[in-house]
Design a protein around this motif. Structure first.
Motif, PDB file in Angstrom:
ATOM      1  N   CYS A 120       0.845  -1.213   0.000  1.00  0.00           N
ATOM      2  CA  CYS A 120       0.000   0.000   0.000  1.00  0.00           C
ATOM      3  C   CYS A 120       0.874   1.255   0.000  1.00  0.00           C
ATOM      4  N   ASP A 121       1.976   1.225   0.771  1.00  0.00           N
ATOM      5  CA  ASP A 121       2.862   2.403   0.821  1.00  0.00           C
ATOM      6  C   ASP A 121       3.427   2.729  -0.558  1.00  0.00           C
ATOM      7  N   ILE A 122       3.796   1.672  -1.313  1.00  0.00           N
ATOM      8  CA  ILE A 122       4.354   1.909  -2.653  1.00  0.00           C
ATOM      9  C   ILE A 122       3.313   2.606  -3.529  1.00  0.00           C
ATOM     10  N   PHE A 123       2.072   2.098  -3.485  1.00  0.00           N
ATOM     11  CA  PHE A 123       1.046   2.720  -4.341  1.00  0.00           C
ATOM     12  C   PHE A 123       0.638   4.105  -3.823  1.00  0.00           C
ATOM     13  N   LEU A 124       0.668   4.278  -2.504  1.00  0.00           N
ATOM     14  CA  LEU A 124       0.383   5.623  -1.962  1.00  0.00           C
ATOM     15  C   LEU A 124       1.398   6.625  -2.514  1.00  0.00           C
ATOM     16  N   TYR A 156       5.692  -2.453 -13.254  1.00  0.00           N
ATOM     17  CA  TYR A 156       7.158  -2.621 -13.228  1.00  0.00           C
ATOM     18  C   TYR A 156       7.750  -1.832 -12.065  1.00  0.00           C
ATOM     19  N   GLU A 157       7.288  -0.617 -11.907  1.00  0.00           N
ATOM     20  CA  GLU A 157       7.820   0.234 -10.838  1.00  0.00           C
ATOM     21  C   GLU A 157       7.491  -0.361  -9.460  1.00  0.00           C
ATOM     22  N   ALA A 196       7.083  -3.570  -8.845  1.00  0.00           N
ATOM     23  CA  ALA A 196       7.948  -4.744  -8.651  1.00  0.00           C
ATOM     24  C   ALA A 196       9.379  -4.314  -8.302  1.00  0.00           C
ATOM     25  N   ARG A 197       9.846  -3.224  -8.922  1.00  0.00           N
ATOM     26  CA  ARG A 197      11.200  -2.738  -8.642  1.00  0.00           C
ATOM     27  C   ARG A 197      11.303  -2.269  -7.186  1.00  0.00           C
ATOM     28  N   CYS A 198      10.277  -1.516  -6.739  1.00  0.00           N
ATOM     29  CA  CYS A 198      10.297  -1.004  -5.359  1.00  0.00           C
ATOM     30  C   CYS A 198      10.261  -2.152  -4.352  1.00  0.00           C
ATOM     31  N   LEU A 199       9.453  -3.181  -4.639  1.00  0.00           N
ATOM     32  CA  LEU A 199       9.265  -4.232  -3.626  1.00  0.00           C
ATOM     33  C   LEU A 199      10.360  -5.291  -3.683  1.00  0.00           C
TER      34      LEU A 199
END
Ligand code: YSA
Length: 349
Positions: free
Chosen positions: A121-125, A240-241, A243-246
């Protein structure tokens, strides 16, 4: 008789003076004033004495009893006062060793699924999405109909369902435990106008056999972005972004065509298997890849159903399994470990 009473009195007073605590005092009371005491016995035999003796002896016996009772009361007060003073002195002079280590407080921790769900959720926030939640018990309409999955549509086979035991008059079951988080796409669009950017975390339920990668209760996170000019490129770029962050930039990501009735075109996204590095193993079913989400461009019929004009608005959506992502993040080889309540497993995270 009078001599005996005098003897009882002086013996009792003598003993009383040497008593130092309340327990000793209670023993004394039982001995000299209790039912079986010599004084009580003496009072009992009074009735057998001739009347003229009875008066004199009775008065003396009652006087001895009154003396003993009064002495008992006074001694009790004195002992209580002494105990209180001792306690006060102990508290005053007691030393507290502040260097002693404290007792450890047992602390709980977040379940690994919750930890990963929050990371996602933090990544999408950070990309501008909002987090919203919806009901676990859903109407057939939102779970299937509004997503282009009418009754008798073969796609319903993909979503083995727990139906709720509430029948309509015509014998249909309109309620179920949601089989995916996609119904929230409809609920969100029904109450908002574009632009829309939401992620929806929540539990879903599948009536299917469990194995190393399948559970009957799991978490999904749905994503939905609707606006003018959104294209498939936005979908790929966003995922993609994510997946890269996580997972970091080393992990391989694969998109393949897939079919979901509520998107056109549809894709599935997979990550290279952490257990075998892509060569194929039991966990990835020999393929070298682990599927983590389904996605696609929102179908024009779905947009029309919520009064969005598909000639103006387009959008993408995705739905990912949180446990599968936690497995990739932590290298867990069996999804059933998450909810088997084994603290030895859970304490590792
Ligand atoms: C597709 C297109 C969209 O525009 C939006 C969403 C979706 C996803 C769709 N609603 C769906 O549920 N697809 S799915 O059945 O393939 O599940 C999505 C993900 O949930 C899977 O990739 C997998 O990671 C996870 N999943 C599904 N069933 C599972 C499971 N994880 C564990 N156990 C199960 N039984």
């Amino acid at each position: 008789m009078l001599g005996k009473l005098d003897e009882i009195r002086s013996k009792a007073i003598d003993e009383l003076s040497s008593i130092g605590d309340l327990r000793g005092l209670e023993d004394w009371r039982v001995r000299y004033l209790g039912k079986r005491s010599a004084l009580t016995q003496a009072l009992r035999v009074l009735a057998e004495l001739p009347l003229e003796q009875r008066r004199g002896v009775g008065a003396v016996a009652n006087e001895v009893k009154a003396i003993l009772e009064r002495s008992h009361r006074q001694k009790k007060e004195a002992l209580k006062e002494k105990a209180y003073q001792q306690m006060e002195a102990a508290v005053k002079f007691e030393k507290i060793d502040v260097t002693l280590p404290g007792r450890p407080i047992p602390l709980g921790r977040l379940h690994p699924t919750t930890q990963v769900l929050r990371q996602i959720c933090d990544i999408f926030l950070s990309m501008g999405f909002q987090v919203v939640e919806g009901p676990d018990v859903e109407w057939d309409y939102y779970n299937f109909e509004a997503l282009n999955i009418p009754r008798d549509h073969p796609a319903r086979d993909m979503f083995s369902t727990f139906w709720i035991d509430v029948e309509t008059p015509s014998g249909e079951l309109p309620m179920l435990l949601r089989t995916h988080t996609s119904p929230m796409q409809i609920r969100v669009m029904e109450r908002t106008r574009p632009p829309v950017r939401v992620v929806v975390p929540g539990k879903i339920y599948r009536y299917e056999a469990t194995d190393a990668t399948h559970e009957t209760m799991l978490y999904q996170i749905e994503g939905l972005a609707i606006d003018e000019n959104i294209t498939f490129l936005d979908l790929k770029g966003t995922l993609y972004e994510f997946a890269r962050c996580l997972f970091g930039s080393q992990r391989k990501v694969r998109f393949r065509c897939d079919y979901f009735p509520f998107v056109e075109p549809g894709v599935e996204m997979a990550i290279d298997c952490f257990a075998c590095g892509g060569s194929g193993c039991r966990l990835c079913g020999g393929s070298g890849w682990i599927e983590i989400l389904g996605a696609g461009m929102v179908h024009p019929d779905v947009l029309r159903r919520v009064d969005y004009d598909p000639d103006i608005y387009t959008g993408f959506a995705f739905g990912m399994g949180v446990e599968r992502i936690a497995m990739l993040t932590y290298g867990i080889e069996d999804i059933r470990l998450f909810y088997s309540n084994d603290l030895r497993f859970l304490r590792q995270f």
